[in-house]
Motif scaffolding. Structure first.
Motif, PDB file in Angstrom:
ATOM      1  N   MET A 113       0.842  -1.173   0.000  1.00 44.70           N
ATOM      2  CA  MET A 113       0.000   0.000   0.000  1.00 44.70           C
ATOM      3  C   MET A 113       0.888   1.238   0.000  1.00 44.70           C
ATOM      4  SD  MET A 113      -3.002   1.080   2.650  1.00 44.70           S
ATOM      5  CE  MET A 113      -2.057   1.179   4.145  1.00 44.70           C
ATOM      6  N   LYS A 114       0.660   2.111  -0.945  1.00 46.98           N
ATOM      7  CA  LYS A 114       1.432   3.335  -1.044  1.00 46.98           C
ATOM      8  C   LYS A 114       0.973   4.316   0.033  1.00 46.98           C
ATOM      9  CE  LYS A 114       2.987   6.867  -4.110  1.00 46.98           C
ATOM     10  NZ  LYS A 114       3.013   7.473  -5.387  1.00 46.98           N
ATOM     11  N   SER A 115       1.937   4.905   0.713  1.00 45.09           N
ATOM     12  CA  SER A 115       1.620   5.818   1.807  1.00 45.09           C
ATOM     13  C   SER A 115       1.336   7.215   1.290  1.00 45.09           C
ATOM     14  CB  SER A 115       2.784   5.863   2.788  1.00 45.09           C
ATOM     15  OG  SER A 115       2.518   6.792   3.808  1.00 45.09           O
ATOM     16  N   PHE A 116       0.433   7.915   1.943  1.00 44.37           N
ATOM     17  CA  PHE A 116       0.142   9.309   1.628  1.00 44.37           C
ATOM     18  C   PHE A 116       1.053  10.233   2.421  1.00 44.37           C
ATOM     19  CE2 PHE A 116      -2.460   7.848   5.075  1.00 44.37           C
ATOM     20  CZ  PHE A 116      -2.374   8.860   6.017  1.00 44.37           C
ATOM     21  N   LEU A 117       1.875   9.663   3.291  1.00 43.99           N
ATOM     22  CA  LEU A 117       2.781  10.440   4.135  1.00 43.99           C
ATOM     23  C   LEU A 117       4.208  10.331   3.633  1.00 43.99           C
ATOM     24  CD1 LEU A 117       1.339   9.228   7.543  1.00 43.99           C
ATOM     25  CD2 LEU A 117       1.025  11.483   6.548  1.00 43.99           C
ATOM     26  N   LYS A 118       5.002  11.333   3.913  1.00 43.72           N
ATOM     27  CA  LYS A 118       6.417  11.295   3.548  1.00 43.72           C
ATOM     28  C   LYS A 118       7.152  10.335   4.476  1.00 43.72           C
ATOM     29  CE  LYS A 118       6.327  16.005   1.883  1.00 43.72           C
ATOM     30  NZ  LYS A 118       6.822  17.353   2.019  1.00 43.72           N
ATOM     31  N   PRO A 119       8.184   9.649   3.977  1.00 46.70           N
ATOM     32  CA  PRO A 119       8.913   8.669   4.797  1.00 46.70           C
ATOM     33  C   PRO A 119       9.502   9.240   6.086  1.00 46.70           C
ATOM     34  CG  PRO A 119       9.523   8.481   2.499  1.00 46.70           C
ATOM     35  CD  PRO A 119       8.647   9.692   2.613  1.00 46.70           C
ATOM     36  N   LYS A 120       9.796  10.509   6.125  1.00 44.55           N
ATOM     37  CA  LYS A 120      10.400  11.092   7.329  1.00 44.55           C
ATOM     38  C   LYS A 120       9.356  11.572   8.340  1.00 44.55           C
ATOM     39  CE  LYS A 120      14.713  12.289   5.175  1.00 44.55           C
ATOM     40  NZ  LYS A 120      15.725  13.271   4.920  1.00 44.55           N
ATOM     41  N   THR A 121       8.085  11.348   8.044  1.00 47.09           N
ATOM     42  CA  THR A 121       7.021  11.721   8.968  1.00 47.09           C
ATOM     43  C   THR A 121       7.165  10.911  10.250  1.00 47.09           C
ATOM     44  OG1 THR A 121       5.525  12.232   7.140  1.00 47.09           O
ATOM     45  CG2 THR A 121       4.526  11.833   9.290  1.00 47.09           C
ATOM     46  N   ARG A 122       7.036  11.593  11.385  1.00 46.67           N
ATOM     47  CA  ARG A 122       7.166  10.942  12.692  1.00 46.67           C
ATOM     48  C   ARG A 122       5.807  10.956  13.396  1.00 46.67           C
ATOM     49  NH1 ARG A 122      11.405  14.022  11.622  1.00 46.67           N
ATOM     50  NH2 ARG A 122      10.661  15.802  12.803  1.00 46.67           N
ATOM     51  N   ILE A 123       5.344   9.746  13.747  1.00 49.75           N
ATOM     52  CA  ILE A 123       4.030   9.580  14.366  1.00 49.75           C
ATOM     53  C   ILE A 123       4.187   8.857  15.695  1.00 49.75           C
ATOM     54  CG2 ILE A 123       1.756   8.515  14.122  1.00 49.75           C
ATOM     55  CD1 ILE A 123       2.066   8.777  11.103  1.00 49.75           C
ATOM     56  N   ILE A 124       3.471   9.344  16.702  1.00 50.55           N
ATOM     57  CA  ILE A 124       3.452   8.680  18.013  1.00 50.55           C
ATOM     58  C   ILE A 124       2.051   8.125  18.270  1.00 50.55           C
ATOM     59  CG2 ILE A 124       2.969  10.849  19.224  1.00 50.55           C
ATOM     60  CD1 ILE A 124       4.602   9.660  21.605  1.00 50.55           C
ATOM     61  N   VAL A 125       2.019   6.948  18.878  1.00 50.03           N
ATOM     62  CA  VAL A 125       0.763   6.314  19.261  1.00 50.03           C
ATOM     63  C   VAL A 125       0.644   6.382  20.782  1.00 50.03           C
ATOM     64  CG1 VAL A 125      -0.569   4.176  19.246  1.00 50.03           C
ATOM     65  CG2 VAL A 125       0.869   4.763  17.271  1.00 50.03           C
ATOM     66  N   ILE A 126      -0.493   6.883  21.266  1.00 44.35           N
ATOM     67  CA  ILE A 126      -0.707   7.044  22.703  1.00 44.35           C
ATOM     68  C   ILE A 126      -2.011   6.351  23.073  1.00 44.35           C
ATOM     69  CG2 ILE A 126      -0.975   8.698  24.583  1.00 44.35           C
ATOM     70  CD1 ILE A 126       0.427  10.744  22.568  1.00 44.35           C
ATOM     71  N   ASP A 127      -1.885   5.242  23.799  1.00 39.39           N
ATOM     72  CA  ASP A 127      -3.050   4.459  24.189  1.00 39.39           C
ATOM     73  C   ASP A 127      -2.692   3.693  25.453  1.00 39.39           C
ATOM     74  OD1 ASP A 127      -5.135   2.446  24.348  1.00 39.39           O
ATOM     75  OD2 ASP A 127      -5.565   2.878  22.243  1.00 39.39           O
ATOM     76  N   ASN A 128      -3.593   3.676  26.427  1.00 40.14           N
ATOM     77  CA  ASN A 128      -3.314   2.971  27.680  1.00 40.14           C
ATOM     78  C   ASN A 128      -3.434   1.455  27.549  1.00 40.14           C
ATOM     79  OD1 ASN A 128      -6.115   3.244  27.373  1.00 40.14           O
ATOM     80  ND2 ASN A 128      -6.468   3.056  29.551  1.00 40.14           N
ATOM     81  N   ASP A 129      -4.038   0.976  26.473  1.00 36.47           N
ATOM     82  CA  ASP A 129      -4.151  -0.455  26.206  1.00 36.47           C
ATOM     83  C   ASP A 129      -2.905  -0.876  25.422  1.00 36.47           C
ATOM     84  OD1 ASP A 129      -4.638  -2.915  24.861  1.00 36.47           O
ATOM     85  OD2 ASP A 129      -6.797  -2.599  24.988  1.00 36.47           O
ATOM     86  N   GLU A 130      -2.011  -1.605  26.079  1.00 36.74           N
ATOM     87  CA  GLU A 130      -0.728  -1.947  25.478  1.00 36.74           C
ATOM     88  C   GLU A 130      -0.884  -2.722  24.163  1.00 36.74           C
ATOM     89  OE1 GLU A 130       3.355  -4.358  26.623  1.00 36.74           O
ATOM     90  OE2 GLU A 130       1.993  -3.730  28.221  1.00 36.74           O
ATOM     91  N   GLU A 131      -1.824  -3.649  24.122  1.00 39.45           N
ATOM     92  CA  GLU A 131      -2.030  -4.434  22.907  1.00 39.45           C
ATOM     93  C   GLU A 131      -2.527  -3.558  21.755  1.00 39.45           C
ATOM     94  OE1 GLU A 131      -4.795  -8.122  21.348  1.00 39.45           O
ATOM     95  OE2 GLU A 131      -4.331  -8.009  23.477  1.00 39.45           O
ATOM     96  N   LYS A 132      -3.477  -2.692  22.050  1.00 34.78           N
ATOM     97  CA  LYS A 132      -4.001  -1.795  21.013  1.00 34.78           C
ATOM     98  C   LYS A 132      -2.907  -0.825  20.558  1.00 34.78           C
ATOM     99  CE  LYS A 132      -7.491  -1.183  18.536  1.00 34.78           C
ATOM    100  NZ  LYS A 132      -7.739  -2.225  17.552  1.00 34.78           N
ATOM    101  N   ARG A 133      -2.108  -0.362  21.489  1.00 29.73           N
ATOM    102  CA  ARG A 133      -1.000   0.547  21.168  1.00 29.73           C
ATOM    103  C   ARG A 133      -0.047  -0.127  20.178  1.00 29.73           C
ATOM    104  NH1 ARG A 133       0.764   2.122  26.371  1.00 29.73           N
ATOM    105  NH2 ARG A 133       2.106   0.319  26.483  1.00 29.73           N
ATOM    106  N   ARG A 134       0.290  -1.380  20.445  1.00 29.05           N
ATOM    107  CA  ARG A 134       1.169  -2.137  19.538  1.00 29.05           C
ATOM    108  C   ARG A 134       0.508  -2.333  18.174  1.00 29.05           C
ATOM    109  NH1 ARG A 134       2.394  -5.487  23.711  1.00 29.05           N
ATOM    110  NH2 ARG A 134       0.857  -6.996  23.003  1.00 29.05           N
ATOM    111  N   ASP A 135      -0.783  -2.663  18.177  1.00 27.98           N
ATOM    112  CA  ASP A 135      -1.501  -2.857  16.914  1.00 27.98           C
ATOM    113  C   ASP A 135      -1.482  -1.593  16.062  1.00 27.98           C
ATOM    114  OD1 ASP A 135      -2.112  -5.432  17.683  1.00 27.98           O
ATOM    115  OD2 ASP A 135      -4.208  -4.992  18.213  1.00 27.98           O
ATOM    116  N   PHE A 136      -1.779  -0.453  16.677  1.00 32.06           N
ATOM    117  CA  PHE A 136      -1.771   0.811  15.938  1.00 32.06           C
ATOM    118  C   PHE A 136      -0.365   1.154  15.461  1.00 32.06           C
ATOM    119  CE2 PHE A 136      -5.994   1.781  17.785  1.00 32.06           C
ATOM    120  CZ  PHE A 136      -6.633   2.138  16.606  1.00 32.06           C
ATOM    121  N   GLN A 137       0.627   0.890  16.291  1.00 32.25           N
ATOM    122  CA  GLN A 137       2.003   1.183  15.888  1.00 32.25           C
ATOM    123  C   GLN A 137       2.395   0.334  14.672  1.00 32.25           C
ATOM    124  OE1 GLN A 137       4.938   0.848  18.993  1.00 32.25           O
ATOM    125  NE2 GLN A 137       6.416   2.047  17.854  1.00 32.25           N
TER     126      GLN A 137
END
Length: 136
Positions: free
Chosen positions: A1-25
């Motif tokens: 899948m081609k990304s709409f974001l630039k490769p140098k884009t930095r994203i943080i995932v913040i979720d208190n559910d560790e499993e969901k946090r890993r899934d989103f990451q």
């Protein structure tokens, strides 16, 4: 899948559910961008999120609305966290979306860029991989 974001884009995932946090990451990593996740429990999670956003100069934060306590209907800690994450833009994720929360997030909270249903967003985001594998 081609990304709409630039490769140098930095994203943080913040979720208190560790499993969901890993899934989103993992999902975000599939977009071909740099990802990190805030670690910890309770207020430590929120403090680590702020520290990580500053240190890594994140562009975007995927933030669970109820970052402190999923069982607390009054918990809007993710919404309250958004201004502290600026200049990173925040996409608020919640399994408990109410019109009141959406309106407040989008009109009155600095830094909030969008609001999505947590479960629906993760399901829809995963579909392109499934569709692609069936086409082979």
């Amino acid at each position: 899948m081609k990304s709409f974001l630039k490769p140098k884009t930095r994203i943080i995932v913040i979720d208190n559910d560790e499993e969901k946090r890993r899934d989103f990451q993992e999902l975000v990593e599939d977009w071909g961008v740099h990802t990190s996740a805030a670690e910890g429990v309770g207020l430590d999670l929120l403090e680590h999120a702020k520290q990580t956003v500053r240190q890594q100069r994140c562009h975007l934060a995927l933030v669970d609305l109820r970052s402190l306590d999923d069982g607390n209907l009054q918990d809007q800690s993710g919404l309250k966290l958004a201004p502290d994450l600026l200049p990173a833009r925040t996409i608020l994720l919640s399994a408990y979306l109410e019109l009141r929360n959406i309106r407040q997030a989008l009109t009155k909270t600095p830094g909030v860029f969008d609001v999505h249903d947590k479960w629906r967003w993760s399901d829809q985001s995963a579909h392109p991989r499934s569709d692609r594998s069936r086409a082979r």
